[in-house]
Design an enzyme around this catalytic site. Sequence first.
Site, PDB file in Angstrom:
ATOM      1  CB  ALA B   8      -0.904   0.020   1.236  1.00  0.00           C
ATOM      2  CB  CYS B   9       2.162   3.631  -2.041  1.00  0.00           C
ATOM      3  SG  CYS B   9       1.289   3.664  -3.612  1.00  0.00           S
ATOM      4  N   PRO B  10       0.724   5.825  -0.350  1.00  0.00           N
ATOM      5  CG  PRO B  10       1.944   7.473   0.751  1.00  0.00           C
ATOM      6  CD  PRO B  10       2.096   6.219  -0.034  1.00  0.00           C
ATOM      7  N   GLY B  12      -1.511   5.305  -3.973  1.00  0.00           N
ATOM      8  CA  GLY B  12      -2.121   4.060  -4.412  1.00  0.00           C
ATOM      9  C   GLY B  12      -2.230   3.942  -5.919  1.00  0.00           C
ATOM     10  CB  THR B  16       0.037  -0.094  -4.372  1.00  0.00           C
ATOM     11  OG1 THR B  16      -0.084   1.048  -3.526  1.00  0.00           O
ATOM     12  CG2 THR B  16      -0.727  -1.251  -3.769  1.00  0.00           C
TER      13      THR B  16
END
Lengths: 149, 463
Positions: B8-10, B12, B16
């Site tokens: 998950a990344c900020p 997205g 990710t």
Amino acid sequence: MLINERLVLLNSKAKNREELIRELALLAYKDGKISDIEDYIKAVLKREAEYSTAVGFGVAIPHGKSDSVIDPFLAFAKSEDIDWDAPDQNPVDIVFLIGVPEKDAGSLHLKILANLSRKLMKEDFRNSLRNIKTSAELLDFLNKSELGF
Amino acid sequence: MKILAVTACPTGIAHTYMAAEALEEAAKKRGYDIKVETRGSVGVENELTDAEIREADAIILACDTAVPMERFEGKKLLNVSVSEAIKNADELIDRSLNANIYKPNVKNQENISSSEPNKKEPTGIYKHLMNGVSYMIPFVVAGGIAIAISFLFGYDSASNEGSLAAYLMGIGGGTGAFGLMIPVLAGYIAYSIADRPGLAPGMIGGMVATQINAGFLGGLVAGFLAGYIVLAIKKYIKLPKNLQGIMPVLIIPVLGSLSTGLLLFYVIGTPVAAINNGMNNFLMSMSGTNAIILGAILGLMMAVDMGGPINKAAYAFGTATLTAAVGTGSEIMAAVMAAGMAPPLGIALATILFKNKFTKAEIEAGKACWVLGASFITEGAIPFAAADPIRVIPSLMVGSAITGALSMAFKATLAVPHGGIFVFFAVENLVGYIISIVVGTVVTALLLGVFKKNIAELAAQSK
């Protein structure tokens, strides 16, 4: 279509990451994908400031979600080596600039971008991109790559 | 070897998926099985199931945002940034197999905390209930206090449009905090069962439960229904990979909400309406019977479902006697209000007397219950009843029945339909009235002390 031949830059001479982002954003702006270019660039640079979008292997995928994006788009550039603060320290020469409308999370084009991100991790895919000579060739290659667009 | 990962990344959008790809490639190279849950802007895809987690040899979290962690308790867990997974996926695979066993940080689990440090996490139905209740408590407290303050201006000043009292009622009442109470309860029960996709069907189900006057018990049904329906949808509806993106944004919300909502309307709604009708008729037929027995019955009814069909029937019966007895007070209305005050007051007293039987959050909410009970805001008791219905509701019913019966025995009367201590000026035989409420409160609290289990015991038992 996320990308077309007007969104492709095969011989960028940009000296740094902001210059390259500006060049590609200008293409998108001229193609009617963005309403406010400065606002969009601000969103992309803000994202870069969080942490670099360079993913290693000479590839970067700057992206921004912004209300100024009219249509989601993908722009492509091959450039001379640019320092992009990459995790593997390698300079970047392949750039995909991604624009997504702020209110448009969760739809199909994000899926496509997810697929593209996955492809970029593969060496074959990156090598093919580096060997591409014309924008038609690039579009053809992307179409064949089953990214879903 | 079987390895699971979550990425998950900020934003997205990209990392990710790149991290997911990198981990999949790295595992494949070693001939390991891997499954990667991606939490991007398309929602959660490839979600890990409990069974997979049980069988996994190690878990890799490559996340720059918070993700649900409880499910990994007792597994080898490696927690790294997204960029590290993109950069060093090979190395992460090896490191994960030697990672430390994950233990949830007890401090982060406010909603089920207790004074004992090594308490085990509750699981199953109790955990889901507590999750819903812990999210609901602030709504009950904020709404209840806002309503109580509105009563300070006079029990019916909220009916003056544009007045501060009306605005306070707007914030706290049925179109404000109290309207959100049941949806939040149901929503977060479903969230606990089915994770993020459960939230919308759960909250919508809670709203439907409110519409059909099913009260908080209806809300509990809605929450569990929505949670397990979403789980079933995730399990049984398989889409081709390129369409999977529409699962979290289209299929689950629509199908989950429709099936939860329609089940509530068709299956739960009919008996609820029948109960309400039946209770109304039953009370009508009771007119003329022994007043003390009637008081006890009204007390039982006020406390059994707090805002549900039975409570509503009793309250409506009370207000109807007011209209009949124009000008003079009504004994029945007095008994109804007293019986509605006893549950929160009894709980407030119990949280002081029996601290080891309540969670920290409940003990805090117990303080607000003094104000809510005093203001005849019976809803203050709902979080406690929802968290442990089988032990709490009978205690409340007995206490309220005693209060109702005593109020009738003292022939106390009340001339207005609500307001708690703020309308005590409208009570005849106030001393007897206060005695009735105090006795019911004490009985309720003592019964809670007898029936409720120690929190630690309860958690261990539900394991």
